[in-house]
Write a protein that holds these residues in place. Sequence first.
Motif, mmCIF file in Angstrom:
data_model
loop_
_atom_site.group_PDB
_atom_site.id
_atom_site.type_symbol
_atom_site.label_atom_id
_atom_site.label_comp_id
_atom_site.label_asym_id
_atom_site.label_seq_id
_atom_site.Cartn_x
_atom_site.Cartn_y
_atom_site.Cartn_z
ATOM 1 N N GLY A 112 -7.613 55.530 -10.446
ATOM 2 C CA GLY A 112 -7.074 54.914 -11.651
ATOM 3 C C GLY A 112 -5.637 55.283 -11.952
ATOM 4 O O GLY A 112 -5.077 54.842 -12.960
ATOM 5 N N LEU A 113 -5.020 56.078 -11.115
ATOM 6 C CA LEU A 113 -3.660 56.554 -11.396
ATOM 7 C C LEU A 113 -2.616 55.438 -11.410
ATOM 8 O O LEU A 113 -1.634 55.529 -12.146
ATOM 9 C CB LEU A 113 -3.261 57.647 -10.411
ATOM 10 C CG LEU A 113 -4.050 58.950 -10.579
ATOM 11 C CD1 LEU A 113 -3.719 59.914 -9.449
ATOM 12 C CD2 LEU A 113 -3.795 59.581 -11.935
ATOM 13 N N ARG A 114 -2.836 54.378 -10.647
ATOM 14 C CA ARG A 114 -1.875 53.266 -10.680
ATOM 15 C C ARG A 114 -1.918 52.572 -12.034
ATOM 16 O O ARG A 114 -0.874 52.155 -12.564
ATOM 17 C CB ARG A 114 -2.157 52.286 -9.537
ATOM 18 C CG ARG A 114 -1.892 52.906 -8.160
ATOM 19 C CD ARG A 114 -2.208 51.965 -7.036
ATOM 20 N NE ARG A 114 -3.636 51.795 -6.891
ATOM 21 C CZ ARG A 114 -4.265 51.689 -5.729
ATOM 22 N NH1 ARG A 114 -3.586 51.720 -4.593
ATOM 23 N NH2 ARG A 114 -5.552 51.528 -5.672
ATOM 24 N N ALA A 115 -3.102 52.460 -12.631
ATOM 25 C CA ALA A 115 -3.219 51.880 -13.972
ATOM 26 C C ALA A 115 -2.495 52.758 -14.984
ATOM 27 O O ALA A 115 -1.784 52.255 -15.862
ATOM 28 C CB ALA A 115 -4.689 51.721 -14.350
ATOM 29 N N VAL A 116 -2.656 54.067 -14.862
ATOM 30 C CA VAL A 116 -2.010 54.993 -15.800
ATOM 31 C C VAL A 116 -0.490 54.913 -15.688
ATOM 32 O O VAL A 116 0.211 54.943 -16.706
ATOM 33 C CB VAL A 116 -2.516 56.434 -15.593
ATOM 34 C CG1 VAL A 116 -1.659 57.446 -16.340
ATOM 35 C CG2 VAL A 116 -3.969 56.547 -16.025
ATOM 36 N N GLU A 117 0.037 54.781 -14.504
ATOM 37 C CA GLU A 117 1.498 54.687 -14.364
ATOM 38 C C GLU A 117 2.035 53.454 -15.081
ATOM 39 O O GLU A 117 3.102 53.500 -15.694
ATOM 40 C CB GLU A 117 1.913 54.690 -12.889
ATOM 41 C CG GLU A 117 1.752 56.057 -12.244
ATOM 42 C CD GLU A 117 2.434 57.174 -13.026
ATOM 43 O OE1 GLU A 117 3.635 57.059 -13.356
ATOM 44 O OE2 GLU A 117 1.756 58.173 -13.338
#
Length: 187
Positions: A112-117
């Motif tokens: 999910g880190l791409r969503a957070v960025e």
Amino acid sequence: MSERIRLGLVYGSTRPGRLCDTVANWVAGQVREHPEFEIEAIDPAQLRRGADGRLDEADAEARIARAEAFIVVTPEYNHGYPAALKELLDSTYEPWQAKPVAFVCYGGVSGGLRAVEQLRQVFAELDAVALRETVSFTEIWEQFGADGELRSPERARRNMGKLLSRLRWWAESLRDARQRRPLRQAA
């Protein structure tokens, strides 16, 4: 102890059968171990909607305005964050200002880190303060059992503890700053 911090627990997904409930329940359990926080769920699936199906902006704004800090629980859909979360973020502006936002994300290999960025950019535009600390669950389907419990909770609990400690610091600091001088006076 200082006044309790009103924490908005923002659900990022509205899909039927969503894993967001499992992750948000885990987050809420972790937060309940920290009595300095008082939780209110902000779930786009539960917010009022008009006859046209659109989000009731007054309801969303009131819930966001009550919170002094946020934890956004979001999956990653197609390298981004869900449309329901985008609708919530776009429904109001001022109540997000000068408040801290932390993230708990989940997904496949990226956790999910791409969503957070992407969300960090959106919250910067809303004049909110996005925390560096993030709790991320890779291969989410392997992380939680059918009972909703983490299979190996030690690392996630440790990271969540650090996230909550930082969130408390930011929430108290920004509460003081908003009381001394509202952000709109800085423009």
